[in-house]
Scaffold this motif. Structure first.
Motif, PDB file in Angstrom:
ATOM      1  N   VAL A 126       0.838  -1.193   0.000  1.00 56.29           N
ATOM      2  CA  VAL A 126       0.000   0.000   0.000  1.00 56.29           C
ATOM      3  C   VAL A 126       0.879   1.251   0.000  1.00 56.29           C
ATOM      4  CG1 VAL A 126      -1.581   1.329   1.471  1.00 56.29           C
ATOM      5  CG2 VAL A 126      -2.045  -1.070   0.995  1.00 56.29           C
TER       6      VAL A 126
ATOM      7  N   LEU B 102       2.510   1.880  -3.375  1.00 58.25           N
ATOM      8  CA  LEU B 102       1.577   2.489  -4.315  1.00 58.25           C
ATOM      9  C   LEU B 102       1.270   3.943  -3.975  1.00 58.25           C
ATOM     10  CD1 LEU B 102      -0.903  -0.451  -4.840  1.00 58.25           C
ATOM     11  CD2 LEU B 102       0.710   0.463  -6.495  1.00 58.25           C
TER      12      LEU B 102
ATOM     13  N   ILE C  23      -0.357   5.007  -1.393  1.00 56.57           N
ATOM     14  CA  ILE C  23      -1.653   5.205  -0.732  1.00 56.57           C
ATOM     15  C   ILE C  23      -1.369   5.542   0.731  1.00 56.57           C
ATOM     16  CG2 ILE C  23      -3.846   4.110  -0.109  1.00 56.57           C
ATOM     17  CD1 ILE C  23      -3.359   2.186  -2.509  1.00 56.57           C
TER      18      ILE C  23
ATOM     19  N   ARG D 111      -5.391   4.908   5.437  1.00 55.25           N
ATOM     20  CA  ARG D 111      -6.569   4.334   4.792  1.00 55.25           C
ATOM     21  C   ARG D 111      -6.672   2.834   5.006  1.00 55.25           C
ATOM     22  NH1 ARG D 111      -9.039   7.888   1.592  1.00 55.25           N
ATOM     23  NH2 ARG D 111      -7.851   9.725   0.923  1.00 55.25           N
ATOM     24  N   LEU D 112      -5.621   2.253   5.550  1.00 55.57           N
ATOM     25  CA  LEU D 112      -5.634   0.810   5.799  1.00 55.57           C
ATOM     26  C   LEU D 112      -5.498   0.595   7.294  1.00 55.57           C
ATOM     27  CD1 LEU D 112      -5.475  -2.140   4.853  1.00 55.57           C
ATOM     28  CD2 LEU D 112      -3.014  -1.840   4.616  1.00 55.57           C
TER      29      LEU D 112
ATOM     30  N   PHE E 279     -12.827   5.259  12.211  1.00 57.84           N
ATOM     31  CA  PHE E 279     -12.232   5.105  10.890  1.00 57.84           C
ATOM     32  C   PHE E 279     -12.947   6.008   9.876  1.00 57.84           C
ATOM     33  CE2 PHE E 279     -10.839   1.840   7.458  1.00 57.84           C
ATOM     34  CZ  PHE E 279      -9.675   2.552   7.237  1.00 57.84           C
ATOM     35  N   THR E 280     -14.270   6.075   9.996  1.00 54.35           N
ATOM     36  CA  THR E 280     -15.042   6.942   9.099  1.00 54.35           C
ATOM     37  C   THR E 280     -14.594   8.394   9.258  1.00 54.35           C
ATOM     38  OG1 THR E 280     -16.923   5.453   9.259  1.00 54.35           O
ATOM     39  CG2 THR E 280     -17.368   7.660   8.458  1.00 54.35           C
TER      40      THR E 280
ATOM     41  N   LEU F 174     -11.183   8.912   7.695  1.00 58.83           N
ATOM     42  CA  LEU F 174     -11.229   8.932   6.232  1.00 58.83           C
ATOM     43  C   LEU F 174     -11.877  10.218   5.725  1.00 58.83           C
ATOM     44  CD1 LEU F 174     -12.129   5.201   5.594  1.00 58.83           C
ATOM     45  CD2 LEU F 174      -9.960   6.321   5.097  1.00 58.83           C
ATOM     46  N   LYS F 175     -12.830  10.730   6.507  1.00 67.54           N
ATOM     47  CA  LYS F 175     -13.447  12.008   6.121  1.00 67.54           C
ATOM     48  C   LYS F 175     -12.393  13.089   6.096  1.00 67.54           C
ATOM     49  CE  LYS F 175     -18.288  11.687   7.438  1.00 67.54           C
ATOM     50  NZ  LYS F 175     -19.237  11.982   8.521  1.00 67.54           N
TER      51      LYS F 175
ATOM     52  N   GLY G 287     -10.248  12.789   3.112  1.00 68.90           N
ATOM     53  CA  GLY G 287     -10.925  13.129   1.863  1.00 68.90           C
ATOM     54  C   GLY G 287     -11.031  11.927   0.945  1.00 68.90           C
ATOM     55  N   PRO G 288     -11.743  12.124  -0.181  1.00 66.52           N
ATOM     56  CA  PRO G 288     -11.946  10.995  -1.105  1.00 66.52           C
ATOM     57  C   PRO G 288     -10.625  10.499  -1.659  1.00 66.52           C
ATOM     58  CG  PRO G 288     -13.329  12.872  -1.691  1.00 66.52           C
ATOM     59  CD  PRO G 288     -12.384  13.348  -0.644  1.00 66.52           C
ATOM     60  N   PHE G 289     -10.587   9.199  -1.942  1.00 69.76           N
ATOM     61  CA  PHE G 289      -9.369   8.591  -2.441  1.00 69.76           C
ATOM     62  C   PHE G 289      -9.455   8.414  -3.951  1.00 69.76           C
ATOM     63  CE2 PHE G 289      -7.483   4.527  -3.766  1.00 69.76           C
ATOM     64  CZ  PHE G 289      -6.147   4.836  -3.577  1.00 69.76           C
TER      65      PHE G 289
ATOM     66  N   LEU H  18      -6.942   6.973  -7.231  1.00 73.49           N
ATOM     67  CA  LEU H  18      -5.657   6.362  -7.559  1.00 73.49           C
ATOM     68  C   LEU H  18      -4.725   7.378  -8.183  1.00 73.49           C
ATOM     69  CD1 LEU H  18      -6.213   2.747  -8.868  1.00 73.49           C
ATOM     70  CD2 LEU H  18      -4.716   3.482  -7.014  1.00 73.49           C
TER      71      LEU H  18
ATOM     72  N   PHE I  89     -18.972  14.554   2.415  1.00 77.86           N
ATOM     73  CA  PHE I  89     -18.298  13.376   1.869  1.00 77.86           C
ATOM     74  C   PHE I  89     -18.464  12.180   2.816  1.00 77.86           C
ATOM     75  CE2 PHE I  89     -14.117  11.117   2.300  1.00 77.86           C
ATOM     76  CZ  PHE I  89     -14.339  10.219   1.266  1.00 77.86           C
TER      77      PHE I  89
ATOM     78  N   PRO J 285     -17.201   8.417   3.231  1.00 77.99           N
ATOM     79  CA  PRO J 285     -16.222   7.468   2.676  1.00 77.99           C
ATOM     80  C   PRO J 285     -16.799   6.065   2.479  1.00 77.99           C
ATOM     81  CG  PRO J 285     -15.751   7.934   4.980  1.00 77.99           C
ATOM     82  CD  PRO J 285     -16.874   8.837   4.593  1.00 77.99           C
TER      83      PRO J 285
ATOM     84  N   ILE K 140     -15.926   2.192   2.860  1.00 78.36           N
ATOM     85  CA  ILE K 140     -14.960   1.330   3.546  1.00 78.36           C
ATOM     86  C   ILE K 140     -15.270  -0.132   3.240  1.00 78.36           C
ATOM     87  CG2 ILE K 140     -14.001   0.651   5.798  1.00 78.36           C
ATOM     88  CD1 ILE K 140     -15.047   3.315   6.910  1.00 78.36           C
TER      89      ILE K 140
ATOM     90  N   PHE L  37      -8.895  -0.829  -3.114  1.00 84.42           N
ATOM     91  CA  PHE L  37      -8.475   0.544  -3.408  1.00 84.42           C
ATOM     92  C   PHE L  37      -8.645   0.853  -4.890  1.00 84.42           C
ATOM     93  CE2 PHE L  37      -5.957   0.336   0.653  1.00 84.42           C
ATOM     94  CZ  PHE L  37      -6.649   1.358   1.270  1.00 84.42           C
TER      95      PHE L  37
ATOM     96  N   ASP M 239     -12.376   4.101  -0.141  1.00 82.99           N
ATOM     97  CA  ASP M 239     -11.613   5.171   0.514  1.00 82.99           C
ATOM     98  C   ASP M 239     -10.803   4.640   1.679  1.00 82.99           C
ATOM     99  OD1 ASP M 239     -12.610   7.457  -1.043  1.00 82.99           O
ATOM    100  OD2 ASP M 239     -14.533   6.842  -0.206  1.00 82.99           O
ATOM    101  N   GLY M 240     -11.192   3.444   2.159  1.00 80.39           N
ATOM    102  CA  GLY M 240     -10.444   2.835   3.258  1.00 80.39           C
ATOM    103  C   GLY M 240     -10.706   1.351   3.307  1.00 80.39           C
ATOM    104  N   VAL M 241      -9.743   0.621   3.876  1.00 84.51           N
ATOM    105  CA  VAL M 241      -9.918  -0.823   4.039  1.00 84.51           C
ATOM    106  C   VAL M 241      -9.623  -1.179   5.495  1.00 84.51           C
ATOM    107  CG1 VAL M 241      -9.097  -3.119   3.380  1.00 84.51           C
ATOM    108  CG2 VAL M 241      -9.295  -1.332   1.643  1.00 84.51           C
TER     109      VAL M 241
END
Lengths: 1079, 55, 67
Positions: B9, B12, B14, B18-19, B39-40, B43-44, B47-49, B51, C5, C7, C9, C56, C61-63
């Protein structure tokens, strides 16, 4: 069915329903203050007014009590409706300007000030209270007066006897006009929840606890209003499936059985009765059971550490040991409760973990008794790494600072100095006792109890009661922890199975299934059943919308909605649909596969489908229950979960569930008491058993022992046991034999033994490892240099021979923990304290003038062994404590032996001249490595065999079909070894009693062509299920023994070539779900 | 294995935030909900992920 | 109104541990944001790095790997 128009849309409902009910169902919420689902509608508050068009004219009606009829048109949201409602709200607002719910309604209609004259009432005269009181079967209140004087009241303004202060009126009152405090003179307290030790309330209808089996609510008849007045029954109207039956009565069921096992447990000691503990008076003194609930995530504070008086997080907590145990002064119990030291340490450690700030945890104790397997390590860690304080002391008193509710502990330390320390919370480590009801039950059953009210059993018959055919296990026999309770439970099953062996399987009914349909050439035809789960799902998730969406998914040929997909009639229906629609994959979108997968798989099998053609989408536990405020999102998520399930269902394949035959013989390794007990246990159940012993005779360590702590002569029982073993027709004893080789798996082992150079191979279905352990040979205290320094076993031998040198001495000194509880062997050998005290008492009996000293670190006479300790002190045996950093020293000057030890009470060194020094030497494991390697079994750090689970599977290995008993597992006394050995026999017979074993289909497999024999999967497999097999071309490939595989998939992850994969959870299936989730 | 995943990860590009790996026992319903909430939120804030952003 | 937003998951949950914990969260009605999609596996050891990367790649957005 009646069809009418609601806000312009056609809707359907049953005749007799009212507009409000139907509107609710279709999501057109209508405001109301006086409506209650369980009561006849009365139309009192008028807030539910709606517009009705009957084809000719429009008028306003109250929705709650206006029955529906075909063709009517109803508007709940029109301008006209809101105008009327606004006026009603304004009138209510004028009457009750300070009632929050009315203020909120007024604000909703932008009414700042009513145009009417304001009053300061808080009753809107909706009469809901009167109606509910009548429903309760009471009618204690009514609307009295006339015109503007009308009000809710009791006859003559007095509370009558008819009012039970049930509080129903208060609970339904929309404005808060009626308050429970006004109705009752008593302080209003919720019904204390038994499970939460009264720290939390519960309702009269309740699920006892989250994991209750069956997980169904029960009605507490002593609290439910219906059982007092005959009224109420409101619950029946809320229950969507008519599951509540108030007419149910207690039943007496008579069962005809051949054996009874008593496992009724214990009750925690109640410290309420003794003022000294301050338990009743001080809110922040709690019992250890209450503290368990406080720490629990499902407990009264959701696992947040806080104290009862003010909800503050405590910074200092004290645990007081031996509350109700080891004390005969205050009518508590003389025995040791065996489990409290360990649970107190555990609670202290967990409390420290839970605490957000640094928590000071202190345990006040007399002796720390961490005698179980790996317990000493846990204690050491708590003390040295986690910083739990351990204070050897006697508690003098507990008092409270009445301002802060902090607690002041006064205690005497080991030197006898009185100290004082303030704690914010005190936990009483309460002991275990037999409840009165059980004593009565035992009397009724004519089962003998001992003086402590535990069931009397024998050392060699640890689970047999005084009545033939009745067995006991767990704390009803003696206080004990989980592993030993579990062992005894299986031991009791073993004994019961032996006397019932002729009846085994006689009540078993085999179920027949139709032949499986071959779906291999068929395209997926997926049927999806979407469950409403009453209103559990349907109340939040828009199930019709979800079902409609599901119909659009690829491969889905059939979708239906169910009220309860798991109900029996749905199963019958599902079976028909599978056949009729030709479904070859089934998805149930409902609850969790963990509880319901097996049920639906059974239905699939009944319909001729392989059980692996099934999948679930958990839209209840993962959607409706956890996103109940976000209906739209919960609906969207449900669609996603179903889409993921459909994606996977396209790929799942039928899997065979191969069966393997079982060789109904057992092999027991080790001919000591444990090995013989397991062997006899198996043979008595009818299984042919090989007993392999290394030495030339049966008996093991017990040959050298004299008496048990209860005073049974060991030699007599041992002789009887050996005789029974040797003469049993189903037992084959092989002495002077060692294990040379072992292969195979559960049901099909092959073991080769070597006897005086000759090899023999046996086939058998199960193995019991009972190889025992041995006494440590000390390297200190002049052992081996002076004849008067003996080990415990050597003393036993000398006593047996009535050796004068031993019995005639003037001074005898026992040194405890020789080779135990030190850095080399950080475990307690469990039996030595009891053994030394027992020997001391024997010496005293032979020579009452002898002075006996026992030098100890903690006396660990757990359970009822405590009585021996008391007896020894009564007889003048002198106990002197030492600590590891100041061990006793043994000196020899000429022929005079002496022991020098620090006396903590006197605060100086003392010298004892000794004629005899007995070293309580550790029990150490044998060299178990080669045996462990042959059967692929794990050893713990100390070299003892490691069971599958320390608490719940204490006699099984993680490898199926192999079991463990006796001191090869951990040091333990005879009665415990016997219980464990019987347990091992019992567990082994579960395997042996089967004709065939069914192997799970969802196992891993290796594609031989892709495998390069690297062995990564062999290393990764936690169950030893994979081995490398030589192929013809000199290469090797991994091979999965399906019988051992648990389908965890670790091999598939470890495999570098992709040769190893797992059925039913293969990479494609998981990736398809990932893709579908993000689609 | 998780370490390897993390490594990948990272390679890459990332964000490792996010993991997440969590050990949640079957008795820890509260913990599960807590992790979901935390976690939510994390991630907020990330921001949006995309690639693209990663590369 | 601006849409906040939310996410996405992907959660891989062990059947015996985290998946049961999620069940219990449900039974206890603990509320949490509807951002997770849970994929049940028989063991957290089953989770291949490839699964995570796929997530991903697919736009997660997350794992969360929950054992």
């Amino acid at each position: 069915m009646i069809t009418f128009k609601l806000n312009g849309k056609d809707v359907q409902a049953e005749e007799g329903e009212f507009i409000l009910q139907v509107a609710d169902k279709y999501g057109a919420g209508i405001p109301t203050l006086c409506h209650h689902k369980a009561l006849e509608p009365a139309g009192m508050c008028r807030l539910c007014t709606v517009e009705l068009f009957d084809g000719r004219r429009t008028r306003f009606v109250t929705a709650c009590n206006y029955p529906i009829w075909a063709g009517m048109e109803v508007n709940t949201d029109s301008e006209a409706v809101h105008q009327v409602r606004r006026l009603i709200v304004e009138l209510l607002f004028a009457r009750c300007p300070d009632v929050p719910v009315i203020k909120e309604l007024a604000a909703g209609y932008n009414i700042e000030e009513p145009r009417f004259k304001k009053k300061d009432d808080d009753c809107i005269l909706c009469g809901l209270c009167v109606r509910i009181c009548e429903k309760m079967g009471n009618s204690a209140i009514t609307l009295t007066g006339r015109g503007v004087d009308i009000k809710v009241d009791t006859p003559f303004h007095e509370q009558t006897d008819i009012c039970m202060a049930c509080g129903a009126c208060a609970s339904v009152c929309p404005t808060g006009h009626i308050k429970l405090e006004d109705i009752t003179k008593h302080v209003v307290k919720p019904i204390p929840s038994e499970y939460d030790m009264g720290l939390k309330g519960r309702k009269p209808i309740y699920v006892p606890y989250a994991q209750a089996i069956p997980n169904k609510p029960a009605i507490d008849r002593s609290k439910c209003v219906h059982f007092k007045t005959g009224g109420c029954k409101i619950c029946t109207e809320f229950c969507g499936v008519n599951a509540i039956d108030h007419s149910q009565e207690d039943e007496t069921v008579e069962l005809n059985v051949g054996a009874i096992i008593l496992a009724p447990g214990f009750q925690p000691f109640n410290p309420k009765q003794y003022e000294t503990y301050g338990y009743s008076a001080y809110p922040n003194v709690v019992t250890s059971m209450e503290f368990e609930r406080i720490l629990s995530a499902t407990g009264p504070y959701q696992g947040h550490l806080q104290r009862p008086s003010d909800g503050e997080a405590p910074d200092k907590i004290a645990w007081l040991q031996c509350v109700g145990s080891r004390d005969i002064n205050r009518c508590d119990h003389s025995y040791c409760s065996s489990v409290c030291c360990m649970y107190a340490i555990k609670e202290a450690v967990i409390a420290k973990e839970h605490a957000e700030h640094d928590l000071d945890a202190a345990v006040f104790f007399m002796d720390i008794r961490t005698y179980g397997k790996d317990f000493e390590r846990y204690y050491n860690r708590a003390k040295n790494e986690q910083g739990v304080r351990f204070i050897r002391s006697r508690i003098h008193s507990i008092s409270e600072d009445s301002d802060t509710h902090d607690l002041i502990l006064q205690y005497a330390d080991e030197e006898g100095t009185l100290n004082e320390e303030v704690f914010e919370m005190v936990v009483l480590s309460v002991g275990l006792e037999t409840p009165k009801a059980l004593v009565e039950m035992a009397h009724g059953m004519e089962i003998e109890l001992d003086e402590d009210a535990f069931v009397r059993t024998g050392t060699f018959t640890p689970v047999e009661t005084s009545k033939k055919g009745v067995y006991v296990c767990g704390a009803f026999q003696e206080p004990k922890d989980i592993p030993y309770s579990v062992m005894e439970a299986s031991a009791a099953a073993c004994d019961a199975k032996a006397i019932l062996s002729s009846a085994r399987g006689s009540l078993v009914k085999d179920k027949a299934y139709p032949k499986e349909i071959d779906v291999s050439s068929q395209k997926p035809r997926i049927g999806v059943f979407v469950c409403n789960c009453g209103t559990n799902i349907g109340g939040i998730v828009d199930v019709p919308q979800v079902a409609e969406y599901t119909r659009s998914l690829p491969g889905v040929t059939y979708v239906e909605e169910n009220l309860f997909t798991c109900s029996q009639d749905t199963q019958d229906n599902m079976k028909e649909i599978i056949e009729h629609e030709g479904l070859n994959r089934v998805i149930v979108a409902a609850c969790t596969p963990r509880t319901h997968e097996a049920l639906f798989q059974e239905t699939l099998r009944d319909a001729g489908l392989n059980k692996y053609l099934f999948e679930m989408a958990n839209i209840r536990n993962q959607c409706s229950w956890v996103h109940s405020k976000e209906k739209e999102e919960a609906t969207d998520k449900s669609k996603d979960l179903i889409r993921m399930a459909v994606a996977r269902a396209q790929l799942i394949q039928p899997l065979p569930q191969p069966t393997i035959s079982v060789d109904k013989k057992a092999l027991v390794i080790g001919g000591g008491i444990s090995g013989m007990t397991s062997t006899l246990g198996l043979a008595d159940q009818g299984f042919h058993t090989y007993l392999i012993e290394e030495s030339d005779r049966l008996g093991g360590n017990a040959i050298n022992l004299i008496e048990t702590w209860r005073g049974d002569r060991i030699a007599d029982s041992l002789k009887e046991m050996v005789l029974k073993t040797e003469e049993h027709p189903l037992i084959e004893v092989h002495t002077k034999s060692t294990i040379k080789d072992a292969t195979g798996f559960v049901g099909n082992f092959e073991t080769t033994i070597s006897h005086e150079g000759a090899d023999t191979t046996f086939k058998h279905g199960a193995v019991v490892i009972a190889v025992g352990a041995r006494e440590h040979k000390p390297t200190e205290y002049l052992y081996g240099e002076n004849d008067s320094v003996l080990t415990s076993l050597e003393l036993d031998k000398a006593l047996k021979n009535e050796d004068k040198k031993v019995t005639n001495g003037k001074n005898t000194v026992f040194v405890q923990c020789v080779g135990s509880r030190d850095s080399e062997r950080p475990y307690c050998s469990k039996v030595c304290c009891t053994h030394s005290i027992k020997s001391a008492l024997e010496l005293k009996e032979m020579n009452p003038d002898m002075d006996i000293y026992i030098l100890y670190r903690d006396i660990r006479t757990y359970g009822q062994r405590e009585e021996l300790y008391r007896e020894a002190r009564r007889q003048g045996v002198i106990f002197i404590r030492y600590s590891l950093d100041r061990k006793p020293e043994v000196e020899q000057e000429g022929s005079v032996l002496s022991v020098i030890i620090r006396d903590y009470i006197l605060g100086r060194d003392i010298r004892i001249e000794a004629d005899l020094i007995v070293l309580a030497s550790a029990i150490v494991p044998r060299d178990n490595e080669s045996l462990a390697r042959l059967y692929k079994l794990p050893l713990n750090e100390d070299g003892f065999f490691m069971e599958a689970h320390a608490k719940l599977r204490p006699v099984e290995f993680a490898t199926e079909g192999i079991f463990l008993a006796g001191i090869a597992h951990y040091p333990k006394p005879i009665e415990e070894s016997i219980a464990q050995a019987k347990a091992a026999a019992s567990r082994a017979s579960v395997v042996l009693s089967k004709e065939q074993l069914t192997v799970e289909g969802a196992v891993s497999h290796v594609n031989e062509i892709m495998c390069r024999g690297c062995g990564k999967c062999v290393e990764a497999c936690p169950f030893n299920a994979i081995e490398l097999v030589e192929k013809e071309d000199d290469k090797s490939a991994a091979y999965v023994q399906e019988a051992l595989c648990k389908g965890c998939g670790s091999c598939a992850v470890a495999c570098p070539t992709g040769a190893a994969s797992i059925f039913h959870f293969d990479d494609q299936e998981v990736l398809a779900m990932v893709e579908a989730a993000l689609n | 294995m998780f370490e390897m995943t993390k490594e990948l990860v990272k390679i890459l590009g990332i964000d490792l935030g996010r993991l997440r790996l969590e050990w949640i026992s079957s008795a820890e319903g509260t913990r599960f909900a807590e992790v979901a909430r935390e976690f939510t939120e994390e991630l907020k804030s990330l921001g949006p992920f995309t690639l693209k952003k990663a590369a | 109104m601006s849409q906040e937003f939310s996410p996405k998951i992907i959660t891989f949950a062990c059947n015996w541990c985290a998946y049961s914990a999620a069940d219990l969260a449900g039974v206890s009605r603990f509320q949490y944001p509807p951002t997770m999609r849970i994929i049940r596996v028989m063991c957290s050891g089953r989770i291949n790095p490839n699964f995570v990367l796929k997530a991903f790649q697919g736009g997660a957005d997350g794992v969360l790997v929950a054992g």
